[in-house]
Design a protein around this motif. Structure first.
Motif, PDB file in Angstrom:
ATOM      1  N   PRO A  45      44.752  -0.565  59.913  1.00 40.55           N
ATOM      2  CA  PRO A  45      45.580  -1.734  59.566  1.00 40.55           C
ATOM      3  C   PRO A  45      45.010  -2.527  58.390  1.00 40.55           C
ATOM      4  CG  PRO A  45      45.464  -1.497  61.942  1.00 40.55           C
ATOM      5  CD  PRO A  45      44.491  -0.493  61.355  1.00 40.55           C
ATOM      6  N   ALA A  46      43.680  -2.654  58.324  1.00 36.97           N
ATOM      7  CA  ALA A  46      43.069  -3.354  57.175  1.00 36.97           C
ATOM      8  C   ALA A  46      43.334  -2.592  55.884  1.00 36.97           C
ATOM      9  CB  ALA A  46      41.564  -3.518  57.396  1.00 36.97           C
ATOM     10  N   GLY A  47      43.262  -1.265  55.937  1.00 35.77           N
ATOM     11  CA  GLY A  47      43.565  -0.446  54.764  1.00 35.77           C
ATOM     12  C   GLY A  47      45.009  -0.602  54.334  1.00 35.77           C
ATOM     13  N   GLU A  48      45.900  -0.679  55.297  1.00 33.21           N
ATOM     14  CA  GLU A  48      47.329  -0.897  54.988  1.00 33.21           C
ATOM     15  C   GLU A  48      47.522  -2.224  54.266  1.00 33.21           C
ATOM     16  OE1 GLU A  48      50.007   0.999  55.452  1.00 33.21           O
ATOM     17  OE2 GLU A  48      49.411   2.479  56.959  1.00 33.21           O
ATOM     18  N   ARG A  49      46.817  -3.264  54.710  1.00 36.48           N
ATOM     19  CA  ARG A  49      46.948  -4.588  54.070  1.00 36.48           C
ATOM     20  C   ARG A  49      46.426  -4.557  52.634  1.00 36.48           C
ATOM     21  NH1 ARG A  49      45.497  -6.081  59.286  1.00 36.48           N
ATOM     22  NH2 ARG A  49      43.296  -6.343  58.725  1.00 36.48           N
ATOM     23  N   VAL A  50      45.272  -3.920  52.437  1.00 38.39           N
ATOM     24  CA  VAL A  50      44.712  -3.834  51.083  1.00 38.39           C
ATOM     25  C   VAL A  50      45.628  -3.008  50.186  1.00 38.39           C
ATOM     26  CG1 VAL A  50      42.781  -2.914  49.721  1.00 38.39           C
ATOM     27  CG2 VAL A  50      42.330  -4.225  51.803  1.00 38.39           C
ATOM     28  N   LEU A  51      46.158  -1.920  50.717  1.00 29.47           N
ATOM     29  CA  LEU A  51      47.083  -1.082  49.946  1.00 29.47           C
ATOM     30  C   LEU A  51      48.309  -1.885  49.525  1.00 29.47           C
ATOM     31  CD1 LEU A  51      47.906   1.743  48.874  1.00 29.47           C
ATOM     32  CD2 LEU A  51      48.985   2.122  51.106  1.00 29.47           C
ATOM     33  N   LYS A  52      48.880  -2.644  50.452  1.00 26.89           N
ATOM     34  CA  LYS A  52      50.068  -3.451  50.145  1.00 26.89           C
ATOM     35  C   LYS A  52      49.763  -4.496  49.068  1.00 26.89           C
ATOM     36  CE  LYS A  52      53.582  -6.349  52.242  1.00 26.89           C
ATOM     37  NZ  LYS A  52      54.077  -6.997  53.452  1.00 26.89           N
ATOM     38  N   ALA A  53      48.636  -5.163  49.200  1.00 31.83           N
ATOM     39  CA  ALA A  53      48.237  -6.153  48.184  1.00 31.83           C
ATOM     40  C   ALA A  53      48.031  -5.462  46.841  1.00 31.83           C
ATOM     41  CB  ALA A  53      46.969  -6.877  48.619  1.00 31.83           C
ATOM     42  N   GLY A  54      47.442  -4.285  46.863  1.00 34.15           N
ATOM     43  CA  GLY A  54      47.214  -3.531  45.637  1.00 34.15           C
ATOM     44  C   GLY A  54      48.502  -3.117  44.957  1.00 34.15           C
ATOM     45  N   HIS A  55      49.493  -2.740  45.758  1.00 30.00           N
ATOM     46  CA  HIS A  55      50.797  -2.371  45.173  1.00 30.00           C
ATOM     47  C   HIS A  55      51.391  -3.555  44.405  1.00 30.00           C
ATOM     48  CE1 HIS A  55      51.386   1.669  46.562  1.00 30.00           C
ATOM     49  NE2 HIS A  55      51.336   1.357  47.844  1.00 30.00           N
ATOM     50  N   GLN A  56      51.322  -4.724  44.984  1.00 35.05           N
ATOM     51  CA  GLN A  56      51.866  -5.914  44.321  1.00 35.05           C
ATOM     52  C   GLN A  56      51.113  -6.192  43.023  1.00 35.05           C
ATOM     53  OE1 GLN A  56      52.037  -9.397  46.802  1.00 35.05           O
ATOM     54  NE2 GLN A  56      53.058 -10.614  45.242  1.00 35.05           N
ATOM     55  N   ILE A  57      49.799  -6.107  43.078  1.00 35.46           N
ATOM     56  CA  ILE A  57      48.973  -6.338  41.892  1.00 35.46           C
ATOM     57  C   ILE A  57      49.276  -5.286  40.825  1.00 35.46           C
ATOM     58  CG2 ILE A  57      46.594  -6.199  41.033  1.00 35.46           C
ATOM     59  CD1 ILE A  57      45.804  -7.565  43.761  1.00 35.46           C
ATOM     60  N   ALA A  58      49.342  -4.018  41.235  1.00 33.31           N
ATOM     61  CA  ALA A  58      49.605  -2.939  40.277  1.00 33.31           C
ATOM     62  C   ALA A  58      50.951  -3.130  39.599  1.00 33.31           C
ATOM     63  CB  ALA A  58      49.539  -1.583  40.972  1.00 33.31           C
ATOM     64  N   ASP A  59      51.956  -3.532  40.376  1.00 29.32           N
ATOM     65  CA  ASP A  59      53.275  -3.764  39.773  1.00 29.32           C
ATOM     66  C   ASP A  59      53.201  -4.828  38.683  1.00 29.32           C
ATOM     67  OD1 ASP A  59      54.443  -1.846  41.408  1.00 29.32           O
ATOM     68  OD2 ASP A  59      55.306  -3.307  42.811  1.00 29.32           O
ATOM     69  N   GLU A  60      52.465  -5.905  38.946  1.00 30.50           N
ATOM     70  CA  GLU A  60      52.336  -6.981  37.971  1.00 30.50           C
ATOM     71  C   GLU A  60      51.542  -6.524  36.740  1.00 30.50           C
ATOM     72  OE1 GLU A  60      50.463 -10.089  40.225  1.00 30.50           O
ATOM     73  OE2 GLU A  60      52.220 -10.346  41.531  1.00 30.50           O
ATOM     74  N   VAL A  61      50.429  -5.850  36.977  1.00 28.22           N
ATOM     75  CA  VAL A  61      49.575  -5.399  35.871  1.00 28.22           C
ATOM     76  C   VAL A  61      50.309  -4.387  35.001  1.00 28.22           C
ATOM     77  CG1 VAL A  61      47.491  -4.075  35.311  1.00 28.22           C
ATOM     78  CG2 VAL A  61      47.384  -5.925  36.996  1.00 28.22           C
ATOM     79  N   LEU A  62      50.958  -3.426  35.638  1.00 30.81           N
ATOM     80  CA  LEU A  62      51.642  -2.383  34.876  1.00 30.81           C
ATOM     81  C   LEU A  62      52.845  -2.945  34.114  1.00 30.81           C
ATOM     82  CD1 LEU A  62      51.293   0.549  37.396  1.00 30.81           C
ATOM     83  CD2 LEU A  62      49.983   0.156  35.298  1.00 30.81           C
ATOM     84  N   ALA A  63      53.521  -3.923  34.695  1.00 30.02           N
ATOM     85  CA  ALA A  63      54.624  -4.565  33.972  1.00 30.02           C
ATOM     86  C   ALA A  63      54.096  -5.206  32.689  1.00 30.02           C
ATOM     87  CB  ALA A  63      55.311  -5.606  34.860  1.00 30.02           C
ATOM     88  N   ALA A  64      52.924  -5.842  32.781  1.00 29.73           N
ATOM     89  CA  ALA A  64      52.327  -6.453  31.589  1.00 29.73           C
ATOM     90  C   ALA A  64      51.863  -5.381  30.601  1.00 29.73           C
ATOM     91  CB  ALA A  64      51.155  -7.352  31.992  1.00 29.73           C
ATOM     92  N   CYS A  65      51.259  -4.319  31.110  1.00 32.82           N
ATOM     93  CA  CYS A  65      50.760  -3.255  30.226  1.00 32.82           C
ATOM     94  C   CYS A  65      51.878  -2.605  29.415  1.00 32.82           C
ATOM     95  CB  CYS A  65      50.039  -2.181  31.036  1.00 32.82           C
ATOM     96  SG  CYS A  65      48.401  -2.647  31.632  1.00 32.82           S
ATOM     97  N   TYR A  66      53.027  -2.464  30.007  1.00 35.30           N
ATOM     98  CA  TYR A  66      54.131  -1.764  29.349  1.00 35.30           C
ATOM     99  C   TYR A  66      55.243  -2.711  28.881  1.00 35.30           C
ATOM    100  CZ  TYR A  66      51.697   2.283  31.075  1.00 35.30           C
ATOM    101  OH  TYR A  66      50.721   3.210  31.331  1.00 35.30           O
ATOM    102  N   SER A  67      54.914  -4.004  28.784  1.00 41.75           N
ATOM    103  CA  SER A  67      55.934  -4.992  28.410  1.00 41.75           C
ATOM    104  C   SER A  67      56.455  -4.804  26.988  1.00 41.75           C
ATOM    105  CB  SER A  67      55.387  -6.414  28.592  1.00 41.75           C
ATOM    106  OG  SER A  67      54.305  -6.627  27.703  1.00 41.75           O
TER     107      SER A  67
END
Length: 139
Positions: free
Chosen positions: A94-116
């Motif tokens: 469950p802790a891994g699931e939480r970190v993965l979910k938080a990471g997905h949100q962060i990755a979406d934001e970072v990648l949106a900026a990288c490819y803006s």
């Protein structure tokens, strides 16, 4: 011509470097690293997978993945269970699931900026081109 190919190779590598630096920096706020988050993502996609399969999915050697998985297990992010023979299966906690979910949100934001700087059509073209290179087998 060789200079153009070398410039292209360097530009691809630099874009990847910038993307990885930004991801690693932001993922630290979620208590993880890019390598750990990528491992969690691979385990999520293939629960019960072996270290060999997960190493291939994360572009690592089996030894490097084993070390990483050991750190993730020590942090309570994954569980390693015996499988058939000597096989060790990997599952998210469950802790891994939480970190993965938080990471997905962060990755979406970072990648949106990288490819803006690219339009949606440009991003689709870039993806298609990179996939074609990957399918070609490379060097």
């Amino acid at each position: 011509m060789p200079d153009d190919l070398q410039a292209l190779g360097r530009a691809v590598k630099y874009a990847q470097y910038q993307q990885h630096r930004a991801l690693d920096s932001r993922l630290a706020t979620a208590g993880t690293t890019l390598a750990q988050w990528d491992a969690l993502r691979a385990i999520s996609r293939s629960p019960g997978a072996s270290a060999r399969a997960l190493a291939a999915a994360t572009f690592q050697s089996e030894q490097a993945f084993g070390t990483l998985a050991g750190r993730c297990a020590a942090q309570g992010l994954i569980e390693r269970r015996p499988g058939n023979g000597r096989r060790i299966e990997h599952y998210l906690t469950p802790a891994g699931e939480r970190v993965l979910k938080a990471g997905h949100q962060i990755a979406d934001e970072v990648l949106a900026a990288c490819y803006s700087a690219l339009s949606p059509a440009d991003r689709a073209t870039l993806l298609d081109l990179l996939q074609r290179i990957g399918e070609g087998g490379g060097a």
